[in-house]
Design a protein around this motif. Structure first.
Motif, PDB file in Angstrom:
ATOM      1  N   ASN A   1       0.839  -1.204   0.000  1.00 34.10           N
ATOM      2  CA  ASN A   1       0.000   0.000   0.000  1.00 34.10           C
ATOM      3  C   ASN A   1       0.871   1.251   0.000  1.00 34.10           C
ATOM      4  O   ASN A   1       0.523   2.247  -0.649  1.00 34.10           O
ATOM      5  N   LEU A   2       1.982   1.197   0.697  1.00 38.63           N
ATOM      6  CA  LEU A   2       2.920   2.320   0.730  1.00 38.63           C
ATOM      7  C   LEU A   2       3.475   2.599  -0.665  1.00 38.63           C
ATOM      8  O   LEU A   2       3.607   3.755  -1.068  1.00 38.63           O
ATOM      9  N   ASP A   3       3.777   1.550  -1.414  1.00 35.35           N
ATOM     10  CA  ASP A   3       4.274   1.730  -2.782  1.00 35.35           C
ATOM     11  C   ASP A   3       3.247   2.475  -3.638  1.00 35.35           C
ATOM     12  O   ASP A   3       3.585   3.413  -4.368  1.00 35.35           O
ATOM     13  N   ALA A   4       1.984   2.072  -3.543  1.00 37.26           N
ATOM     14  CA  ALA A   4       0.925   2.729  -4.322  1.00 37.26           C
ATOM     15  C   ALA A   4       0.751   4.176  -3.873  1.00 37.26           C
ATOM     16  O   ALA A   4       0.595   5.078  -4.705  1.00 37.26           O
ATOM     17  N   ALA A   5       0.783   4.423  -2.577  1.00 34.66           N
ATOM     18  CA  ALA A   5       0.620   5.775  -2.046  1.00 34.66           C
ATOM     19  C   ALA A   5       1.799   6.662  -2.446  1.00 34.66           C
ATOM     20  O   ALA A   5       1.610   7.841  -2.765  1.00 34.66           O
ATOM     21  N   THR A   6       2.993   6.105  -2.451  1.00 29.65           N
ATOM     22  CA  THR A   6       4.174   6.867  -2.851  1.00 29.65           C
ATOM     23  C   THR A   6       4.054   7.300  -4.308  1.00 29.65           C
ATOM     24  O   THR A   6       4.363   8.446  -4.658  1.00 29.65           O
ATOM     25  N   LYS A   7       3.580   6.416  -5.147  1.00 21.13           N
ATOM     26  CA  LYS A   7       3.385   6.749  -6.568  1.00 21.13           C
ATOM     27  C   LYS A   7       2.385   7.897  -6.706  1.00 21.13           C
ATOM     28  O   LYS A   7       2.616   8.856  -7.452  1.00 21.13           O
ATOM     29  N   LEU A   8       1.285   7.820  -5.975  1.00 23.24           N
ATOM     30  CA  LEU A   8       0.280   8.876  -6.028  1.00 23.24           C
ATOM     31  C   LEU A   8       0.867  10.209  -5.570  1.00 23.24           C
ATOM     32  O   LEU A   8       0.715  11.229  -6.249  1.00 23.24           O
ATOM     33  N   VAL A   9       1.560  10.220  -4.435  1.00 26.36           N
ATOM     34  CA  VAL A   9       2.105  11.472  -3.907  1.00 26.36           C
ATOM     35  C   VAL A   9       3.146  12.051  -4.859  1.00 26.36           C
ATOM     36  O   VAL A   9       3.188  13.259  -5.083  1.00 26.36           O
ATOM     37  N   HIS A  10       3.957  11.205  -5.442  1.00 25.54           N
ATOM     38  CA  HIS A  10       4.948  11.691  -6.406  1.00 25.54           C
ATOM     39  C   HIS A  10       4.240  12.377  -7.581  1.00 25.54           C
ATOM     40  O   HIS A  10       4.641  13.452  -8.026  1.00 25.54           O
ATOM     41  N   GLU A  11       3.184  11.765  -8.101  1.00 29.91           N
ATOM     42  CA  GLU A  11       2.430  12.361  -9.205  1.00 29.91           C
ATOM     43  C   GLU A  11       1.788  13.680  -8.779  1.00 29.91           C
ATOM     44  O   GLU A  11       1.774  14.642  -9.551  1.00 29.91           O
ATOM     45  N   LEU A  12       1.281  13.756  -7.557  1.00 29.85           N
ATOM     46  CA  LEU A  12       0.693  14.998  -7.060  1.00 29.85           C
ATOM     47  C   LEU A  12       1.756  16.090  -6.928  1.00 29.85           C
ATOM     48  O   LEU A  12       1.483  17.256  -7.199  1.00 29.85           O
ATOM     49  N   CYS A  13       2.944  15.711  -6.525  1.00 28.89           N
ATOM     50  CA  CYS A  13       4.042  16.682  -6.403  1.00 28.89           C
ATOM     51  C   CYS A  13       4.491  17.199  -7.767  1.00 28.89           C
ATOM     52  O   CYS A  13       4.982  18.329  -7.878  1.00 28.89           O
ATOM     53  N   MET A  14       4.335  16.387  -8.803  1.00 29.26           N
ATOM     54  CA  MET A  14       4.743  16.795 -10.144  1.00 29.26           C
ATOM     55  C   MET A  14       3.745  17.748 -10.788  1.00 29.26           C
ATOM     56  O   MET A  14       4.085  18.510 -11.682  1.00 29.26           O
ATOM     57  N   ASP A  15       2.492  17.705 -10.337  1.00 28.65           N
ATOM     58  CA  ASP A  15       1.463  18.608 -10.854  1.00 28.65           C
ATOM     59  C   ASP A  15       0.631  19.065  -9.670  1.00 28.65           C
ATOM     60  O   ASP A  15      -0.274  18.356  -9.218  1.00 28.65           O
ATOM     61  N   VAL A  16       0.939  20.236  -9.146  1.00 31.05           N
ATOM     62  CA  VAL A  16       0.294  20.708  -7.922  1.00 31.05           C
ATOM     63  C   VAL A  16      -0.987  21.496  -8.179  1.00 31.05           C
ATOM     64  O   VAL A  16      -1.505  22.155  -7.289  1.00 31.05           O
ATOM     65  N   SER A  17      -1.524  21.420  -9.395  1.00 29.93           N
ATOM     66  CA  SER A  17      -2.756  22.148  -9.685  1.00 29.93           C
ATOM     67  C   SER A  17      -3.913  21.555  -8.880  1.00 29.93           C
ATOM     68  O   SER A  17      -4.048  20.340  -8.760  1.00 29.93           O
ATOM     69  N   LEU A  18      -4.727  22.440  -8.332  1.00 29.14           N
ATOM     70  CA  LEU A  18      -5.895  21.969  -7.583  1.00 29.14           C
ATOM     71  C   LEU A  18      -6.819  21.141  -8.462  1.00 29.14           C
ATOM     72  O   LEU A  18      -7.472  20.218  -7.986  1.00 29.14           O
ATOM     73  N   GLN A  19      -6.850  21.449  -9.761  1.00 30.42           N
ATOM     74  CA  GLN A  19      -7.701  20.698 -10.687  1.00 30.42           C
ATOM     75  C   GLN A  19      -7.305  19.219 -10.698  1.00 30.42           C
ATOM     76  O   GLN A  19      -8.162  18.343 -10.608  1.00 30.42           O
TER      77      GLN A  19
END
Length: 163
Positions: free
Chosen positions: A131-149
């Motif tokens: 689960n940590l691996d999946a969450a890390t992937k999500l957070v990395h993607e969110l950090c790459m595009d910080v748009s609220l959209q």
């Protein structure tokens, strides 16, 4: 550039409760521009000052009741019973921010990562590590595009940034 605060909390000595700090450690190693990584054992009222210098905050914690692998949600200020204790909920911290600064906190989100074993001295369980691996992937993607959209689209898609 949006300054993003990632704040993981949990007890590294209690098995899967370490998920928040573990994810913060992984992201911190990437040295991403505009991303500040912090962790602590629990949220406390003193952490309102950490929110003052950011444009967005993502709280990250282990949870034994959320769906696998994780649950991503937008949160807002809410007075709850935790504001009078030594450990606060993220929503109570946002409420305290409003009380201290006289304005709303920056947009805030909560990522709960599914954990299973929280006993003192336990290592991270295999299921929680996945689960940590999946969450890390999500957070990395969110950090790459910080748009609220994008962030809000991820809410609709249950945290799937690729959707």
């Amino acid at each position: 550039m949006v300054k993003l605060l990632l704040f993981g909390y949990g007890n590294p000595g209690r098995g899967d409760d370490a998920l928040g700090p573990e994810l913060i450690g992984r992201i911190a190693q990437l040295h991403l521009a505009g991303v500040e990584c912090q962790n602590d054992m629990q949220l406390q009222v003193e952490h309102v000052t950490d929110l003052a210098a950011c444009d967005r905050v993502l709280f990250i914690d282990a949870d034994m009741s959320c769906a696998e692998p994780c649950d991503f949600s937008e949160i807002s200020a809410e007075k709850d019973g935790s504001y009078t204790s030594h450990a606060m909920s993220p929503t109570a911290l946002l409420f305290a921010y409003r009380q201290v600064y006289g304005k709303d906190a920056p947009p805030a989100f909560l990522l709960r990562i599914r954990g299973y074993d929280f006993a003192l001295g336990d290592p991270l369980s295999e299921q929680a590590a996945a689960n940590l691996d999946a969450a890390t992937k999500l957070v990395h993607e969110l950090c790459m595009d910080v748009s609220l959209q994008l962030w809000r689209r991820c809410l609709v898609n249950n945290g799937d940034a690729a959707a």
